[in-house]
Design a protein around this motif. Structure first.
Motif, PDB file in Angstrom:
ATOM      1  N   UNK A   9       0.850  -1.189   0.000  1.00  0.00           N
ATOM      2  CA  UNK A   9       0.000   0.000   0.000  1.00  0.00           C
ATOM      3  C   UNK A   9       0.890   1.246   0.000  1.00  0.00           C
ATOM      4  N   UNK A  10       1.019   1.886  -1.151  1.00  0.00           N
ATOM      5  CA  UNK A  10       1.944   3.020  -1.252  1.00  0.00           C
ATOM      6  C   UNK A  10       1.408   4.251  -0.530  1.00  0.00           C
ATOM      7  N   UNK A  15       2.256   8.024   3.922  1.00  0.00           N
ATOM      8  CA  UNK A  15       1.820   8.646   5.176  1.00  0.00           C
ATOM      9  C   UNK A  15       2.813   8.357   6.297  1.00  0.00           C
ATOM     10  N   UNK A  16       3.331   7.143   6.322  1.00  0.00           N
ATOM     11  CA  UNK A  16       4.307   6.775   7.354  1.00  0.00           C
ATOM     12  C   UNK A  16       5.559   7.634   7.241  1.00  0.00           C
ATOM     13  N   UNK A  34       4.676   9.570  -6.442  1.00  0.00           N
ATOM     14  CA  UNK A  34       5.369   8.619  -7.306  1.00  0.00           C
ATOM     15  C   UNK A  34       4.419   7.482  -7.676  1.00  0.00           C
ATOM     16  N   UNK A  35       4.617   6.927  -8.857  1.00  0.00           N
ATOM     17  CA  UNK A  35       3.857   5.755  -9.257  1.00  0.00           C
ATOM     18  C   UNK A  35       4.565   4.497  -8.764  1.00  0.00           C
ATOM     19  N   UNK A  36       3.806   3.479  -8.468  1.00  0.00           N
ATOM     20  CA  UNK A  36       4.399   2.190  -8.121  1.00  0.00           C
ATOM     21  C   UNK A  36       5.150   1.646  -9.333  1.00  0.00           C
ATOM     22  N   UNK A 197       8.759   0.801   5.673  1.00  0.00           N
ATOM     23  CA  UNK A 197       8.545   1.201   4.275  1.00  0.00           C
ATOM     24  C   UNK A 197       9.805   1.843   3.696  1.00  0.00           C
ATOM     25  N   UNK A 198      10.926   1.217   3.946  1.00  0.00           N
ATOM     26  CA  UNK A 198      12.176   1.792   3.448  1.00  0.00           C
ATOM     27  C   UNK A 198      12.288   1.700   1.924  1.00  0.00           C
TER      28      UNK A 198
END
Length: 224
Positions: A9-10, A15-16, A34-36, A197-198
């Protein structure tokens, strides 16, 4: 071991990062969404991806793509793996533009595939990313960085930080306004707040580095 799906979930990742790193958050606002990576949605053959990574090493994307195209024509297949690479000898690979060292690496990859040493996509889905690195770095010509690019751009693992990547380090340097590049160890410590989410932080750091180095032009970082 939990099942790892390709991608994450990007929006949750974004948000994180914005919540836990105000310096990076300012750059995120500047860069924009950014796009996945499109590779998350494409069919994925680990052996083929590793073979292409070997060919692409230390070459421009255009030159490497030309060589891969010649190999595909010579083996009459769009997939590079043990069965198709067996259709061409080393002299044939050299005629396509594959160096001697890369030919040896492709043969080692094919041998390991036949021996069952290369995990399938299905097997990787149940493996921690460190286990995937451990399984693949014994292949000749495959280092940790190459596997990390696969984890980021093809498998979509959420918590990958390629600390040895120059672009990542340049991006982190710019985020923090530092006079020098962070060392890999310093970057590892700096990135703790970005977990889990690195990967998404890495994608932003690459983009930030591009803004500094290439006037905004995106640098290709995966042959996928």
């Amino acid at each position: 071991m939990p099942l790892h799906r390709r991608g994450f979930d990007v929006e949750q990742a974004l948000a994180h990062l914005q919540r836990h790193d105000r310096h990076l958050a300012r750059w995120i606002d500047r860069v924009g969404p950014l796009d996945a990576p499109p590779g998350w949605r494409r069919p994925f053959d680990p052996v083929d991806a590793l073979a292409r990574a070997i060919v692409f090493q230390q070459l421009s994307g255009k030159a490497a793509a030309t060589i891969v195209g010649r190999v595909e024509a010579a083996i009459d297949s769009r997939r590079l793996h043990a069965a198709t690479l067996a259709r061409i000898d080393d002299a044939g690979l050299r005629a396509c533009g594959v160096s001697g060292n890369k030919a040896l690496a492709l043969r080692d990859l094919a041998r390991r595939e036949l021996a069952g040493e290369i995990p399938s996509t299905r097997q990787m889905a149940w493996m921690h990313h460190d286990a995937i690195v451990e399984a693949l770095v014994p292949v000749r010509g495959i280092g940790r960085w190459t596997v990390e690019m696969m984890l980021v751009f093809r498998l979509g693992r959420p918590d990958i930080l390629p600390v040895d990547d120059l672009g990542i380090r340049k991006g982190a340097q710019r985020v923090d306004g530092s006079q020098r590049l962070p060392t890999p160890r310093e970057l590892q410590a700096r990135g703790q707040c970005w977990g889990p989410y690195r990967t998404w932080a890495s994608l932003y750091l690459w983009r930030i580095a591009d803004l500094a180095d290439a006037g905004g032009a995106t640098t290709p970082r995966s042959q996928a």
